[in-house]
Design a protein around this motif. Sequence first.
Motif, PDB file in Angstrom:
ATOM      1  N   LYS A  33      -4.135 -82.248-128.871  1.00 28.11           N
ATOM      2  CA  LYS A  33      -3.356 -82.395-130.107  1.00 28.11           C
ATOM      3  C   LYS A  33      -1.897 -82.014-129.866  1.00 28.11           C
ATOM      4  CE  LYS A  33      -3.199 -80.917-134.928  1.00 28.11           C
ATOM      5  NZ  LYS A  33      -3.783 -80.048-135.970  1.00 28.11           N
ATOM      6  N   TYR A  73       5.721 -94.147-127.715  1.00 25.85           N
ATOM      7  CA  TYR A  73       5.855 -95.420-128.433  1.00 25.85           C
ATOM      8  C   TYR A  73       7.209 -96.057-128.129  1.00 25.85           C
ATOM      9  CZ  TYR A  73       1.652 -95.062-131.329  1.00 25.85           C
ATOM     10  OH  TYR A  73       0.351 -95.014-131.769  1.00 25.85           O
ATOM     11  N   GLU A 106       0.635 -99.828-129.077  1.00 25.94           N
ATOM     12  CA  GLU A 106      -0.179 -98.845-129.803  1.00 25.94           C
ATOM     13  C   GLU A 106      -1.532 -98.667-129.126  1.00 25.94           C
ATOM     14  OE1 GLU A 106      -1.948 -98.046-134.296  1.00 25.94           O
ATOM     15  OE2 GLU A 106      -0.384 -99.542-133.999  1.00 25.94           O
ATOM     16  N   ASP A 107      -2.161 -99.777-128.724  1.00 27.90           N
ATOM     17  CA  ASP A 107      -3.449 -99.696-128.026  1.00 27.90           C
ATOM     18  C   ASP A 107      -3.327 -98.898-126.732  1.00 27.90           C
ATOM     19  OD1 ASP A 107      -4.682-101.165-129.982  1.00 27.90           O
ATOM     20  OD2 ASP A 107      -4.727-103.044-128.844  1.00 27.90           O
ATOM     21  N   PHE A 160      -4.374 -91.381-124.557  1.00 27.66           N
ATOM     22  CA  PHE A 160      -4.855 -90.085-125.045  1.00 27.66           C
ATOM     23  C   PHE A 160      -6.382 -90.009-125.014  1.00 27.66           C
ATOM     24  CE2 PHE A 160      -0.526 -89.860-126.699  1.00 27.66           C
ATOM     25  CZ  PHE A 160      -0.212 -88.557-126.348  1.00 27.66           C
ATOM     26  N   LEU A 161      -7.035 -91.134-125.241  1.00 22.87           N
ATOM     27  CA  LEU A 161      -8.489 -91.164-125.150  1.00 22.87           C
ATOM     28  C   LEU A 161      -8.939 -90.878-123.715  1.00 22.87           C
ATOM     29  CD1 LEU A 161     -11.168 -91.726-126.614  1.00 22.87           C
ATOM     30  CD2 LEU A 161     -10.898 -94.135-125.986  1.00 22.87           C
ATOM     31  N   TYR A 191      -0.217 -84.846-128.026  1.00 23.98           N
ATOM     32  CA  TYR A 191      -0.070 -85.979-128.938  1.00 23.98           C
ATOM     33  C   TYR A 191       1.141 -85.760-129.855  1.00 23.98           C
ATOM     34  CZ  TYR A 191      -1.323 -89.657-132.244  1.00 23.98           C
ATOM     35  OH  TYR A 191      -1.307 -90.780-133.035  1.00 23.98           O
ATOM     36  N   VAL A 194      -1.080 -96.631-125.900  1.00 27.58           N
ATOM     37  CA  VAL A 194      -0.823 -95.209-126.167  1.00 27.58           C
ATOM     38  C   VAL A 194      -2.113 -94.515-126.589  1.00 27.58           C
ATOM     39  CG1 VAL A 194       0.381 -93.565-127.669  1.00 27.58           C
ATOM     40  CG2 VAL A 194       1.623 -95.520-126.719  1.00 27.58           C
ATOM     41  N   GLN A 195      -2.862 -95.142-127.500  1.00 28.65           N
ATOM     42  CA  GLN A 195      -4.112 -94.536-127.956  1.00 28.65           C
ATOM     43  C   GLN A 195      -5.121 -94.433-126.817  1.00 28.65           C
ATOM     44  OE1 GLN A 195      -4.278 -93.129-130.851  1.00 28.65           O
ATOM     45  NE2 GLN A 195      -2.334 -93.941-131.569  1.00 28.65           N
ATOM     46  N   ASP A 196      -5.186 -95.485-125.983  1.00 29.58           N
ATOM     47  CA  ASP A 196      -6.083 -95.454-124.820  1.00 29.58           C
ATOM     48  C   ASP A 196      -5.704 -94.332-123.864  1.00 29.58           C
ATOM     49  OD1 ASP A 196      -7.460 -97.594-125.803  1.00 29.58           O
ATOM     50  OD2 ASP A 196      -6.612 -99.077-124.420  1.00 29.58           O
ATOM     51  N   ILE A 199       4.098 -88.346-128.781  1.00 32.36           N
ATOM     52  CA  ILE A 199       3.703 -89.636-129.341  1.00 32.36           C
ATOM     53  C   ILE A 199       4.911 -90.528-129.639  1.00 32.36           C
ATOM     54  CG2 ILE A 199       3.565 -88.771-131.720  1.00 32.36           C
ATOM     55  CD1 ILE A 199       1.224 -91.356-130.116  1.00 32.36           C
TER      56      ILE A 199
END
Length: 199
Positions: free
Chosen positions: A21, A32, A46-47, A53-54, A24, A49-51, A28
Amino acid sequence: MEQDLHYWKSLREDDDASALKYFYNQYIKLLYKYGYHFCQDANMVEDCVQDLFLRLWEKRSGLGDTNNVKLYLMVALKRSIYEKVKKGAKTSNTGDDVIETFDTGFTMEESIITSETEQINKEKLLQTLEHLSGRQKEVIYLRFYNGFSPEEVSEVMNISNQSVRNLQASALKKMRNNMGDSLILIVIGKIIVNFLNFL
């Protein structure tokens, strides 16, 4: 930097979700913004960036050591975007040369030069940036906007330190030829101030 390293250790060794967290919230916006310089497809960025952190969370126990988490994340995001673009190019039969012609899309933010009395200088700057190659723009962005050392830029761009220095020198020479020494110093100074305020 010390706080980053503390949370990185915590993420790797303690399975600490608060560490994820922290990263992030800390990076973040920067990620971006950096991603959009390579790809104007907001959904793809966006995909990616999210991937990112995942993957950090899923592979946390196998993460390597780093002394610069910000650099680590930017390199990982750039690699992810390139892989997606390359994959999309293959499925659409447009070929791998898409990566070769990939432009950073870097333009100076409007906030860097805002005064009406500096309108002419702003126009000169934007015209000058149009004549820089994608790699020259990226070097300027990483060196002066993000404050990275030549060695860090080398790692992000996956090129030699000498290539970084050559690109920086050629970019500044083009800018100096079009804008003059004094204006270049003003512009670079404003980029650095903008970066410090962004932190």
